[in-house]
Design a protein around this motif. Structure first.
Motif, PDB file in Angstrom:
ATOM      1  N   UNK A 165       0.835  -1.199   0.000  1.00 11.67           N
ATOM      2  CA  UNK A 165       0.000   0.000   0.000  1.00 11.67           C
ATOM      3  C   UNK A 165       0.875   1.255   0.000  1.00 11.67           C
ATOM      4  N   UNK A 166       1.949   1.235   0.788  1.00 13.66           N
ATOM      5  CA  UNK A 166       2.888   2.358   0.812  1.00 13.66           C
ATOM      6  C   UNK A 166       3.495   2.572  -0.576  1.00 13.66           C
ATOM      7  N   UNK A 167       3.949   1.486  -1.186  1.00 15.83           N
ATOM      8  CA  UNK A 167       4.566   1.598  -2.509  1.00 15.83           C
ATOM      9  C   UNK A 167       3.606   2.145  -3.542  1.00 15.83           C
ATOM     10  N   UNK A 168       2.381   1.655  -3.540  1.00 16.68           N
ATOM     11  CA  UNK A 168       1.401   2.134  -4.515  1.00 16.68           C
ATOM     12  C   UNK A 168       1.045   3.597  -4.280  1.00 16.68           C
ATOM     13  N   UNK A 169       1.079   4.027  -3.028  1.00 15.21           N
ATOM     14  CA  UNK A 169       0.829   5.435  -2.740  1.00 15.21           C
ATOM     15  C   UNK A 169       1.984   6.304  -3.236  1.00 15.21           C
ATOM     16  N   UNK A 170       3.205   5.808  -3.104  1.00 15.08           N
ATOM     17  CA  UNK A 170       4.382   6.582  -3.488  1.00 15.08           C
ATOM     18  C   UNK A 170       4.513   6.707  -5.006  1.00 15.08           C
ATOM     19  N   UNK A 171       4.345   5.605  -5.751  1.00 12.07           N
ATOM     20  CA  UNK A 171       4.566   5.693  -7.201  1.00 12.07           C
ATOM     21  C   UNK A 171       3.361   5.281  -8.031  1.00 12.07           C
ATOM     22  N   UNK A 172       2.238   5.024  -7.387  1.00 11.56           N
ATOM     23  CA  UNK A 172       1.034   4.630  -8.113  1.00 11.56           C
ATOM     24  C   UNK A 172       0.258   5.828  -8.629  1.00 11.56           C
ATOM     25  N   UNK A 173      -0.840   5.537  -9.265  1.00 10.19           N
ATOM     26  CA  UNK A 173      -1.693   6.597  -9.783  1.00 10.19           C
ATOM     27  C   UNK A 173      -1.336   6.951 -11.210  1.00 10.19           C
ATOM     28  N   UNK A 174      -2.130   7.822 -11.760  1.00  8.35           N
ATOM     29  CA  UNK A 174      -1.996   8.169 -13.171  1.00  8.35           C
ATOM     30  C   UNK A 174      -0.712   8.938 -13.487  1.00  8.35           C
ATOM     31  N   UNK A 175      -0.321   9.867 -12.635  1.00  7.05           N
ATOM     32  CA  UNK A 175       0.746  10.787 -13.016  1.00  7.05           C
ATOM     33  C   UNK A 175       2.097  10.495 -12.398  1.00  7.05           C
ATOM     34  N   UNK A 176       2.142   9.939 -11.192  1.00  3.26           N
ATOM     35  CA  UNK A 176       3.426   9.741 -10.518  1.00  3.26           C
ATOM     36  C   UNK A 176       4.351   8.831 -11.317  1.00  3.26           C
ATOM     37  N   UNK A 177       3.846   7.699 -11.757  1.00  5.70           N
ATOM     38  CA  UNK A 177       4.696   6.778 -12.515  1.00  5.70           C
ATOM     39  C   UNK A 177       5.138   7.392 -13.836  1.00  5.70           C
ATOM     40  N   UNK A 178       4.277   8.203 -14.435  1.00  2.00           N
ATOM     41  CA  UNK A 178       4.643   8.864 -15.694  1.00  2.00           C
ATOM     42  C   UNK A 178       5.765   9.872 -15.478  1.00  2.00           C
ATOM     43  N   UNK A 179       5.668  10.633 -14.410  1.00  2.00           N
ATOM     44  CA  UNK A 179       6.723  11.608 -14.102  1.00  2.00           C
ATOM     45  C   UNK A 179       8.041  10.880 -13.848  1.00  2.00           C
ATOM     46  N   UNK A 180       7.986   9.796 -13.094  1.00  2.00           N
ATOM     47  CA  UNK A 180       9.198   9.013 -12.812  1.00  2.00           C
ATOM     48  C   UNK A 180       9.793   8.488 -14.106  1.00  2.00           C
ATOM     49  N   UNK A 181       8.960   7.976 -15.004  1.00  2.00           N
ATOM     50  CA  UNK A 181       9.461   7.451 -16.283  1.00  2.00           C
ATOM     51  C   UNK A 181      10.105   8.538 -17.132  1.00  2.00           C
ATOM     52  N   UNK A 182       9.479   9.708 -17.174  1.00  2.00           N
ATOM     53  CA  UNK A 182      10.035  10.816 -17.956  1.00  2.00           C
ATOM     54  C   UNK A 182      11.387  11.229 -17.387  1.00  2.00           C
ATOM     55  N   UNK A 183      11.476  11.380 -16.059  1.00  2.00           N
ATOM     56  CA  UNK A 183      12.745  11.776 -15.452  1.00  2.00           C
ATOM     57  C   UNK A 183      13.792  10.668 -15.565  1.00  2.00           C
ATOM     58  N   UNK A 184      13.357   9.401 -15.572  1.00  2.00           N
ATOM     59  CA  UNK A 184      14.308   8.298 -15.752  1.00  2.00           C
ATOM     60  C   UNK A 184      14.931   8.354 -17.141  1.00  2.00           C
ATOM     61  N   UNK A 185      14.132   8.722 -18.121  1.00  2.00           N
ATOM     62  CA  UNK A 185      14.653   8.791 -19.485  1.00  2.00           C
ATOM     63  C   UNK A 185      15.446  10.069 -19.742  1.00  2.00           C
ATOM     64  N   UNK A 186      14.900  11.190 -19.313  1.00  2.00           N
ATOM     65  CA  UNK A 186      15.466  12.488 -19.674  1.00  2.00           C
ATOM     66  C   UNK A 186      16.499  13.014 -18.688  1.00  2.00           C
ATOM     67  N   UNK A 187      16.506  12.513 -17.464  1.00  2.00           N
ATOM     68  CA  UNK A 187      17.432  13.023 -16.453  1.00  2.00           C
ATOM     69  C   UNK A 187      16.865  14.244 -15.782  1.00  2.00           C
TER      70      UNK A 187
END
Length: 132
Positions: A15-37
């Motif tokens: 539940x903690x993990x899903x709150x931290x990186x779950x949802x519509x936008x959080x994972x997308x932001x993480x993916x963008x920053x993972x790719x772009x720096x």
């Protein structure tokens, strides 16, 4: 009187993990920053598409509070702010890659609305293009 069987502050690690990186936008932001720096706010907003400024700002604040994203502001005029993943944020990337691999087996593709980062990710082969 009704008494809770469990204290409200006890949480499942999932539940903690899903709150931290779950949802519509959080994972997308993480993916963008993972790719772009490191990205400035406007560049991050452009990469996200279909997100309002209020939602992006709010989501970034949550990710910063959870130590997933680092915000660096420069004492300049005009003001300059940059965002990047923290060490904890980078540690989430392999988890998201695993979710992408699993989802790729069941997700129906919608190439018209797929994020550019997802188009580069070879999740069907488990190679994770943006996660290299």
């Amino acid at each position: 009187m009704y008494q809770h069987k469990m204290e409200e502050d006890i949480r499942c690690p999932l539940e903690y993990g899903l709150e931290v990186f779950g949802g519509k936008w959080k994972s997308r932001i993480i993916c963008v920053l993972a790719e772009k720096g490191t990205l400035r706010y406007s560049a991050l907003r452009k990469e996200m598409s279909n997100i309002t400024d209020a939602v992006l700002a709010s989501t970034l604040k949550e990710l910063i509070a959870d130590d997933i994203v680092h915000r660096k502001s420069f004492d300049e005029i005009p003001p300059r702010v940059e965002y990047c993943l923290t060490e904890k944020g980078n540690s989430v990337v392999p988890i998201l890659q695993s979710i992408c691999i699993w989802s790729g087996a069941y997700h129906k593709e919608d190439n018209e609305n797929t994020m550019t980062q997802c188009k580069k990710c070879d999740y069907k082969q488990g190679k994770g293009g943006i996660f290299k």
